[in-house]
Write a protein that holds these residues in place. Structure first.
Motif, short mmCIF file in Angstrom:
data_model
loop_
_atom_site.label_atom_id
_atom_site.label_comp_id
_atom_site.label_asym_id
_atom_site.label_seq_id
_atom_site.Cartn_x
_atom_site.Cartn_y
_atom_site.Cartn_z
N ARG A 57 -73.96 -23.90 -10.42
CA ARG A 57 -74.20 -22.69 -9.75
C ARG A 57 -74.05 -23.00 -8.23
N PRO A 58 -74.06 -22.07 -7.29
CA PRO A 58 -74.05 -22.33 -6.06
C PRO A 58 -74.96 -23.01 -5.44
N THR A 59 -76.32 -22.77 -6.03
CA THR A 59 -77.48 -23.20 -5.31
C THR A 59 -77.53 -24.90 -6.04
N THR A 60 -77.02 -25.10 -6.72
CA THR A 60 -76.77 -26.55 -7.26
C THR A 60 -76.29 -27.46 -6.01
N ILE A 61 -74.94 -26.63 -5.61
CA ILE A 61 -74.33 -27.47 -4.55
C ILE A 61 -74.94 -27.51 -3.32
N LEU A 62 -75.78 -26.31 -3.05
CA LEU A 62 -76.40 -26.33 -1.68
C LEU A 62 -77.66 -27.09 -1.72
N TRP A 63 -78.24 -27.49 -2.70
CA TRP A 63 -79.36 -28.44 -3.01
C TRP A 63 -78.84 -30.02 -2.77
N GLN A 64 -77.72 -30.36 -2.85
CA GLN A 64 -77.04 -31.62 -2.73
C GLN A 64 -77.41 -32.17 -1.29
N GLN A 65 -77.31 -33.57 -1.20
CA GLN A 65 -77.90 -34.00 -0.08
C GLN A 65 -77.06 -35.05 0.44
N GLN A 66 -76.89 -35.72 1.83
CA GLN A 66 -75.95 -36.69 2.14
C GLN A 66 -76.27 -37.97 1.79
N ASN A 67 -77.88 -38.01 1.51
CA ASN A 67 -78.66 -39.21 1.26
C ASN A 67 -78.17 -39.72 -0.27
N VAL A 68 -77.94 -38.44 -1.13
CA VAL A 68 -77.64 -38.73 -2.54
C VAL A 68 -76.07 -39.14 -2.50
N LEU A 69 -75.16 -38.47 -1.82
CA LEU A 69 -73.80 -38.67 -1.85
C LEU A 69 -73.49 -40.33 -1.56
N ASP A 70 -74.40 -40.55 -0.52
CA ASP A 70 -74.35 -42.10 0.15
C ASP A 70 -74.90 -43.24 -0.75
N GLY A 71 -76.02 -42.86 -1.58
CA GLY A 71 -76.67 -44.02 -1.87
C GLY A 71 -76.80 -44.10 -3.36
N ARG A 72 -76.66 -42.86 -3.96
CA ARG A 72 -76.88 -42.68 -5.56
C ARG A 72 -75.43 -42.50 -6.24
N THR A 73 -74.54 -43.61 -6.29
CA THR A 73 -73.19 -43.09 -6.78
C THR A 73 -72.90 -43.63 -8.21
N GLU A 74 -73.85 -44.40 -8.72
CA GLU A 74 -73.38 -44.82 -9.92
C GLU A 74 -73.46 -43.55 -10.96
N GLN A 75 -72.95 -43.66 -12.10
CA GLN A 75 -72.56 -42.62 -13.17
C GLN A 75 -74.11 -42.48 -13.61
N ALA A 76 -74.77 -43.36 -13.99
CA ALA A 76 -76.01 -42.78 -14.37
C ALA A 76 -76.91 -42.00 -13.45
N ASP A 77 -76.93 -42.50 -12.21
CA ASP A 77 -77.64 -41.50 -11.21
C ASP A 77 -76.97 -40.32 -11.14
N ARG A 78 -75.73 -40.06 -11.26
CA ARG A 78 -75.07 -38.69 -11.05
C ARG A 78 -75.41 -37.88 -12.30
#
Length: 371
Positions: A57-78
């Motif tokens: 959903r568009p809102t799913t994308i808008l909830w995303q955060q830089q600290n998630v993109l930077d620090g939680r990159t393992e497949q299980a986290d994603r």
């Protein structure tokens, strides 16, 4: 899952795919880049003739955060993030609390209309996006995903000639005749209009391709080198495509150096003639990735030996746009020992990761006794 990418890289590549002189700037702006990075993070990417692992959903994308993109990159986290975000805002926020991350989304939810009506619908007509079939317009189920062939253009390992050729092929294969013409003409215009001109230490000027990496290289040559070096000479500049500048052949001959342009070159090589013996500064300009870590340092030392450069005379510099830039914050921990770091927006400063001398081996002279 595909490699997580930084929104800055996504925005730069979107600018080449959909040049702003030819397409609506919304298609390559920050919110569009955020969408690409977020959709790749959650694997809302549709392979040919198959449904994607997830719709967004568009809102799913808008909830995303830089600290998630930077620090939680393992497949299980994603996968965990995706499951929570698709369940709803509360589940998503609960997950961030469990991860001990501050809740600080980049965009507010009222941006969803811009994302849906101005970006996604236009991307849909350009074969960038896929919409989930069989849903009514009033359904609140997630319905958006990137086409796999478009997501391929954001592979961080795709660089130089390969990236240029991949963008060209995608343009020819997936855009209609009018959009193809606009894209090709827009890229040609951008290449000339926004080219980066660099003044070399000897007064010559070189033109580099448009891009932040070129701006960083320009800073290294025009700002860092005059401050750091006594008598600098630029031996090589390497940039995307097959453009390689090789410096004064007479200087190379005097130094006994042979530059093989067919081999993998660092972004720039400068020589300091003000020292004896001369020092060779090997530079990597990092906008998205590619700092001088230990493995890269070893590769560059091997490259230097092949060019008849004494490895003992090599010095290394990783240059970033800013210490606040995501690649700098993410990659500083990987910088090789015995190398230097420089930031374009702080030209008078540099960092040196030097080895500490073992104090246990020092001989401390005895104090003379009092008379």
């Amino acid at each position: 899952m595909r490699t997580v990418i930084d929104p800055e890289l996504a925005e730069e590549r979107l600018g080449w795919i959909f040049p702003r002189t030819a397409f609506d700037t919304t298609l390559s702006g920050p919110i569009a880049a955020w969408a690409v990075a977020s959709l790749i993070y959650m694997d809302a990417v549709a392979p040919a003739d198959e449904d994607p692992p997830a719709w967004a959903r568009p809102t799913t994308i808008l909830w995303q955060q830089q600290n998630v993109l930077d620090g939680r990159t393992e497949q299980a986290d994603r996968e965990e993030w995706r499951t929570a975000a698709l369940r709803g805002r509360k589940a998503y926020e609960d997950l961030l609390v469990d991860w001990e991350l501050e809740i600080s989304p980049r965009y507010r939810e009222n941006s969803r209309e811009t994302l849906r009506d101005e970006v996604f619908k236009e991307w849909l007509s350009l074969n960038v996006m896929r919409q989930r079939p069989g849903l009514s317009t009033t359904s609140n189920l997630p319905r958006w995903a990137l086409e796999g062939h478009f997501a391929d253009l954001f592979d961080p390992t795709l660089e130089g000639d390969e990236l240029t050729e991949a963008i060209g092929r995608w343009t020819d294969d997936y855009l209609d005749a009018g959009a193809r013409l606009r894209a090709h003409r827009g890229r040609e215009s951008a290449s000339s209009e926004y080219a980066v001109t660099v003044s070399l230490p000897d007064g010559q000027q070189r033109t580099l391709e448009h891009g932040q990496s070129s701006e960083i290289l320009k800073g290294v040559i025009e700002e860092w080198a005059p401050r750091k070096l006594v008598d600098p000479v630029v031996l090589t500049i390497s940039e995307p495509g097959d453009k390689v500048y090789v410096g004064d052949q007479r200087t190379l001959a005097v130094l006994g150096v042979q530059i093989d342009v067919a081999s993998l070159l660092p972004d720039a090589v400068l020589v300091e003639l003000g020292t004896k013996p001369a020092e060779f500064w090997i530079v990597e300009a990092v906008y998205s990735d590619g700092p001088i870590h230990e493995r890269r340092k070893a590769e560059l030392l091997e490259w230097a030996a092949e060019q008849r450069i004494n490895p003992d005379s090599c010095r290394f510099l990783t240059a970033f746009s800013s210490r606040n830039a995501s690649p700098a914050k993410r990659r500083l921990k990987d910088i090789a020992a015995g190398t230097f770091v420089w930031y374009l927006d702080e030209p008078g400063l540099e960092l040196e990761l030097s080895l500490i001398e073992d104090g246990s081996e020092k001989v401390i002279p005895l104090r003379p006794s009092a008379p």
